[in-house]
Design an enzyme around this catalytic site. Structure first.
Site, PDB file in Angstrom:
ATOM      1  N   GLU A  94      12.329  -1.900  -7.812  1.00 44.77           N
ATOM      2  CA  GLU A  94      12.028  -2.434  -6.655  1.00 44.77           C
ATOM      3  C   GLU A  94      13.016  -2.511  -5.536  1.00 44.77           C
ATOM      4  OE1 GLU A  94       9.013  -2.420  -5.999  1.00 44.77           O
ATOM      5  OE2 GLU A  94       7.823  -2.803  -7.884  1.00 44.77           O
ATOM      6  N   ALA A 131       1.214  -2.502  -1.913  1.00 47.22           N
ATOM      7  CA  ALA A 131       0.820  -1.105  -2.584  1.00 47.22           C
ATOM      8  C   ALA A 131       1.219  -1.090  -3.799  1.00 47.22           C
ATOM      9  CB  ALA A 131       1.312   0.060  -1.595  1.00 47.22           C
ATOM     10  N   GLU A 156       6.668   3.423  -1.779  1.00 44.98           N
ATOM     11  CA  GLU A 156       5.807   3.903  -3.035  1.00 44.98           C
ATOM     12  C   GLU A 156       6.178   5.111  -3.186  1.00 44.98           C
ATOM     13  OE1 GLU A 156       4.373   1.488  -4.463  1.00 44.98           O
ATOM     14  OE2 GLU A 156       4.539   0.146  -2.724  1.00 44.98           O
TER      15      GLU A 156
END
Length: 867
Positions: free
Chosen positions: A329, A273, A307
């Site tokens: 991340e 994603a 996300e």
């Protein structure tokens, strides 16, 4: 100089000279449905200030038609080199307009165009990270030159068009729609988005009320291709979305800033994603057209929440350059698991993290190319390669250790300050440390230097001594850790738990949990002295820290007999992880690991953990066992898989895991062909098991790999399943047949043509490299090394990376008396590295990593025992 490979130094200089006020990007996609049109008009107007008379824009496309600087045309042909547009005549304040042709993509980079084989409809979406917005419109392609964006799109009237913001104005005439979106808040180029096509769309909303009585309402939408609409479980996706928004609003104390929240599930996606604010894109593999296990739904929820966390970590506050990629991340990976565990029904999210995600980190961190979490990223090619297990999973693991170190309340308090202080800006590591130090009162620079700025993985081993009376005389934890990039000892501080387990009534029960700080090379666990002798000691129980855990001999013997009876799924996952790491390190023979997997695996209650154990078992068979015992091991694994398929509870996740294992293992041995066909033909049925499209293709691919499926049969199955997924499976099955002519056609399609899409490249590689076909593919070893540099120069970095990794001849066997480093493919790899010191660093990194994977496998073969 490769001007597509932007250097960190160039970006830093440009950042000092340029401030961007805003973008207006106009894309004409009205011809997208015509496959004969390879490109589309792209017009960009940028307002910015500059302290210099010259600078450059980034753009990768077939043609720049005109460049206007402050009303003056400059020579477009002379200013554009295929990657950059040189600007001259700049003043303090500037308006630059670039009119160009941008290319539709088939590699998932830039604006990807996909034609659905189910109905012939065309779908578009963008994917940019780290630097592919420049394939769609001219821009300053670096994360710290943020700006508002206004997108204008012309598209077929029947299409849906989505972007980061809501539609501001729209009109339709002559079969064409003209859509202008509202300006975005300041954001980086790589998270802008356009999604367009006849997408199926389901809408909902989420709202919250603040203490002062004000409220916030966020429109929600979920999109997928029309041909997948019947499989879209939008209600389940919305449920996780609302749960996530509830959690992050309270935890982060900062209102969701991006207006709407669309989630588009798109075809042929290179990632899981992407966190485009207001319009998140996902791989459509998360729209399950075939049966899915609870662990698959948990993985999807984790990705949704990962996300969503980026809306704050990454989108609102963004790293300055890709050195600090981990700032977004690692946090998102941690938050995906944490939010799943505390805010959704997937309360065992940390088990999946330990069993699957963390294994990725352990693998990556033991390669010669390992790097600190805070990496040294000199250019964009290096940035592309660093979307790896260290940046994601190791970083998330270390953040979990940080939470244990500072406390969860202080951690989130620091995050809240971080968002308030740096909203819409760019940061580096010290900015985060200041926020966490202020919130926790703990000095974190030393912690950071030990955990974030060193490389490699430590090993934690229990040293247990028992008294004659059956109690613990002493228990210590030995830590071994060396930074492979410096050679220096890197003994990190660990806050961890030690679990003491006893076998009682045939079950493995935790009798004591001892939490302590581990420092230096050896730490005594003083609280354990005098406790009853445990049957098993598990260092890092509850998975608070990051490090390989070893089992002492007594614990290993207990795990062989009782691993599956431990009550906690997380503890079982950690034990399986310890065994697998030992097998990868050739400390535990691969045959021993396989034996434990075949005996304890069928008793594993968690289907997600079972899947991961069986995946490791297949790797042990195909890579780590000597060739002499491999056929026997394959047959044994298939025999157990058939047995457990028949014995599993009808309709259970375990049954589905075993069915998929049957298909995977059957591709490597010649037994069971008749039963595979009977399942496909429906003459035999397993109670509760639906032989759905994905499972059917798995069975066909097994028959194809063993030479028992014809092209005509595979074509007939494609007629039965004329979908995008069916077409990809068909490509893999065709390339997976054991025929020299088939392999030659596959090699040519991969290396001498760019006709294959990204997914079909991977499918063709999967078929070409079937484990049984080493005698057919050995002839391509020299051609692989001869073509490496051509792959890198002629193909996009995404496709080149797939070719370099996927076609590496890594399925090899050690002969009697041969040392791993003397194996011909290992030696051939080294000769290429020695002969190509000037090859791009990212390409050399890939070759070094594949060589290391092979050497590890050969070392394991040298020490493995038969099952």
């Amino acid at each position: 100089m490769d001007t597509a490979n932007l250097r960190r130094s160039e970006a830093a200089l440009r950042s000092e000279q340029v401030r961007v006020t805003g973008y207006r990007v106009e894309l004409d996609l009205t011809g997208a449905k015509d496959p004969a049109q390879p490109s589309y008009p792209s017009t960009t107007t940028i307002e910015f200030t500059s302290t210099m008379e010259t600078t450059f824009l980034d753009f990768i496309g077939p043609r720049v038609r005109s460049v206007t600087v402050n009303g003056w045309q400059i020579d477009a042909a002379a200013s554009f080199d295929g990657n950059r547009i040189q600007l001259t005549g700049l003043t303090g304040s500037n308006i630059v307009t670039v009119v160009a042709d941008a290319a539709y993509s088939r590699s998932g980079e830039g604006l990807h165009r996909f034609v659905d084989p189910a109905d012939g409809e065309t779908y578009l979406y963008t994917q940019y990270e780290p630097a592919d917005a420049r394939r769609v419109f001219a821009n300053f392609e670096q994360p710290d030159l943020k700006a508002p964006f206004t997108f204008v799109v012309h598209a077929p009237a029947a299409w849906r068009v989505h972007s980061n913001q809501a539609v501001a104005t729209e009109s339709r005439e002559g079969g064409v729609q003209h859509v202008e979106f509202a300006p975005t808040l300041p954001m980086s180029t790589y998270i802008t988005n356009i999604t367009a096509g006849p997408y199926h769309c389901v809408q909902d909303h989420w709202s919250t009320t603040f203490p002062d009585g004000s409220s916030l309402e966020v429109p929600l939408a979920v999109l997928c291709r029309a041909s997948l609409a019947e499989h879209l479980d939008a209600d389940a996706i919305f449920e996780v979305t609302r749960q996530g928004l509830d959690f992050f609003h309270e935890a982060f104390g900062y209102p969701y800033p991006w207006g709407k929240y669309d989630q588009a599930f798109v075809p042929e996606y290179n990632l899981g994603a992407m966190e485009n604010p207001g319009c998140v894109t996902f791989t459509e593999h998360y729209v399950y057209r075939s049966a899915a296990t609870e662990s698959q739904y948990a993985a999807r929820a984790n990705t949704i929440l990962h996300e969503m966390a980026h809306m704050w970590f990454g989108d609102l506050v963004t790293m300055r350059w890709w050195d600090d990629l981990w700032l977004k991340e690692s946090f998102a990976d941690y938050m995906g698991a944490h939010a799943s565990a505390v805010a959704t029904r997937f309360t065992d999210a940390w088990t999946s993290f330990a069993s699957n995600r963390k294994a990725w980190a352990y693998l990556q961190d033991q390669l010669p190319t390992t790097h600190p979490i805070v990496a040294d990223i000199a250019d964009l090619e290096a940035a592309k390669q660093n979307f790896d297990g260290i940046t994601y999973a190791k970083g998330a693991s270390v953040l979990k250790q940080l939470v244990a170190y500072v406390g969860v309340d202080a951690f989130f308090a620091g995050a809240r300050s971080y968002f308030r202080d740096h909203e819409y800006a760019n940061t580096t590591l010290p900015d985060l440390l200041v926020a966490l130090e202020d919130a926790s009162g703990r000095e974190l620079r030393t912690w950071s230097s030990q955990w974030l700025e060193t490389a490699g993985i430590g090993t934690l081993t229990p040293e247990l001594e028992l008294t004659a009376e059956g109690t613990i005389g002493s228990l210590a934890i030995r830590q071994e850790s060396v930074d492979p990039t410096t050679g220096a000892q890197a003994l990190r501080p660990h806050r961890l738990a030690v679990g003491l387990y006893a076998v009682s009534d045939g079950r493995l029960t935790r009798s004591h949990r001892l939490e302590l700080d581990v420092t230096g090379g050896r730490t005594e666990v003083t609280e354990a002295v005098g406790l009853p002798a445990p049957d098993l000691v598990l260092v890092n129980d509850d998975d608070l820290t990051y490090g390989k855990v070893r089992l002492d001999d007594r614990s290993l013997a207990t795990a062989r007999e009782h691993l599956s009876t431990a009550e906690s799924s997380l503890s079982r996952a950690l034990l399986w992880s310890a065994l697998w790491n030992a097998a990868r390190d050739a400390v535990l023979p691969a045959g021993d690991y396989l034996q434990i997997a075949l005996e304890q695996g069928p008793l594993e209650p968690d289907a997600g953990v079972l899947r991961d154990v069986l995946t490791c078992a297949r790797t042990a068979v195909e890579r780590y066992l000597p060739i002499a015992v491999r056929p026997q091991a394959r047959d044994r694994l298939l025999e157990v898989a058939w047995r457990e398929l028949d014995a599993s509870e009808p309709g259970s996740d375990a049954q589905l895991v075993w069915a998929r294992t049957v298909a995977a293992v059957a591709a490597t041995c010649d037994s069971g062909r008749a039963r595979l066909r009977s399942l496909l033909e429906g003459t035999e049925q397993v109670e509760g098991l639906t032989v759905d499209p994905d499972l059917r293709w798995g069975l066909w691919q097994a028959l194809a790999a063993t030479g028992h499926a014809t092209a005509a049969e595979l074509d007939a199955e494609l007629q039965r399943d004329r979908t995008a997924s069916g077409a990809t499976h068909h490509v893999a099955a065709l390339a997976g047949r054991p025929d020299a002519a088939v392999k030659a056609r596959a090699w040519t399609a991969l290396t001498d043509s760019d006709e294959l899409t990204n997914e079909h490249v991977s499918a063709t590689i999967a078929g070409f490299t079937q484990p049984l076909h080493g005698d057919l593919t050995a002839a391509y070893t020299d051609r692989y090394f001869e073509d490496l540099r051509r792959f890198w120069s002629e193909r996009s970095i995404e496709i080149a990376t797939r070719l370099v990794r996927g076609l590496y001849p890594g399925h090899q066997d050690l002969t009697d008396g041969q040392r791993p480093e003397d194996h011909p493919v290992v030696a051939r790899s080294q000769r290429w590295l020695d002969a190509n010191p000037d090859a791009p660093a990212a390409l050399r990194r890939l070759v070094v990593e594949q060589q290391d994977h092979l050497e590890r496998a050969l070392r394991a073969q040298a020490t493995a025992a038969a099952p």
